[in-house]
Design an enzyme around this catalytic site. Structure first.
Site, mmCIF file in Angstrom:
data_model
loop_
_atom_site.group_PDB
_atom_site.id
_atom_site.type_symbol
_atom_site.label_atom_id
_atom_site.label_comp_id
_atom_site.label_asym_id
_atom_site.label_seq_id
_atom_site.Cartn_x
_atom_site.Cartn_y
_atom_site.Cartn_z
ATOM 1 N N CYS A 27 9.000 9.197 8.453
ATOM 2 C CA CYS A 27 7.610 9.542 8.106
ATOM 3 C C CYS A 27 6.915 8.478 7.263
ATOM 4 C CB CYS A 27 7.565 10.888 7.379
ATOM 5 S SG CYS A 27 8.188 10.859 5.670
ATOM 6 N N HIS B 238 7.356 -8.861 1.530
ATOM 7 C CA HIS B 238 8.626 -8.548 2.183
ATOM 8 C C HIS B 238 9.289 -7.300 1.613
ATOM 9 C CE1 HIS B 238 9.057 -12.991 3.652
ATOM 10 N NE2 HIS B 238 8.257 -12.275 4.403
#
Length: 231
Positions: A117, A106
């Site tokens: 990006c 997570h």
């Protein structure tokens, strides 16, 4: 040599003083999930989301690993086979206790992610909303956290290891969040011995072969001792 896969959740860090999510006074009682843990919430109010994770980063930095974290690091170091720890937690207490073979499915509080990006870099103690990415310059820096509606990290590696696990253990998890809640079924299909270690049975507790109930700082070291005596 046996392969052990361990899933850890908020319960293992609770005894280090870090708040869990689903307790009556937990993080989701204090904040709406939709506001601080979704891409939509971040788009609406990035300053609120960044402040939420800045506070959590500060709390995690002040916390110390507990006996359960150290026991799992000892298991990894002394077990003759493979040990993979998959954590739902975003703190770095496993790393600071010495664990090496670790997946943060997570994300991690100490990491920042560029929304443009996908560049990652160490998060500052205090992130700023709309901070620029050091790689592409876009003002799209965000906490490197998997929010609701996003795909957890490294799922291919996790499922591959579960497919050859001999032992699967879930520690301090609620059993409410998928895909992690489905790991016990995956491990069982592979023929693994399954064990839940928790204060009380989770939502998927009935799917485990056995359970150890009690504080993680007591139950996890005892379980690790029993495994190391077997191997």
């Amino acid at each position: 040599m046996s392969t052990i896969v361990i899933l850890t959740g908020a319960g293992i860090s609770a005894e280090s003083g870090l708040e869990t999510f689903r307790a009556e006074t937990g993080l989701w009682a204090q904040h709406r999930v939709e506001d601080v843990a979704t891409p939509e919430g971040f788009a609406r109010d990035p300053a609120l989301v960044v402040a939420f994770y800045n506070k959590r980063r500060s709390q995690a930095a002040a916390a110390l690993p507990n006996a359960a974290h150290y026991a799992l690091a000892r298991l990894e170091a002394e077990h003759s086979g493979d040990v993979l720890i998959v954590t739902q937690n975003v703190d770095d207490l496993h790393e600071r206790s010495g664990t090496k073979n670790l997946i943060h499915m997570h994300g991690a509080l100490n990491s920042a992610l560029c929304g443009a990006c996908d560049h990652r870099w160490p998060a500052p103690a205090v992130m700023a909303a709309n901070a620029p990415c050091p790689s592409c310059g876009a003002p799209t820096a965000r906490p490197d956290i998997v929010w609701f509606g996003e795909m957890p990290y490294h799922m291919d590696q996790i499922f591959e290891t579960l497919s050859r696990a001999d032992i699967f253990v879930a520690i301090g998890t609620s059993g409410n969040v998928y895909p992690a809640a489905g790991f016990v079924a995956e491990a069982a299909r592979a023929g693994a011995e399954t064990l839940e270690i928790n204060l009380e049975p989770s939502s998927v507790g009935s799917q485990f072969d056995d359970a150890l109930l009690g504080p993680a700082t007591q139950t996890v070291p005892a379980w690790v001792d029993s495994i190391l005596k077997r191997t």
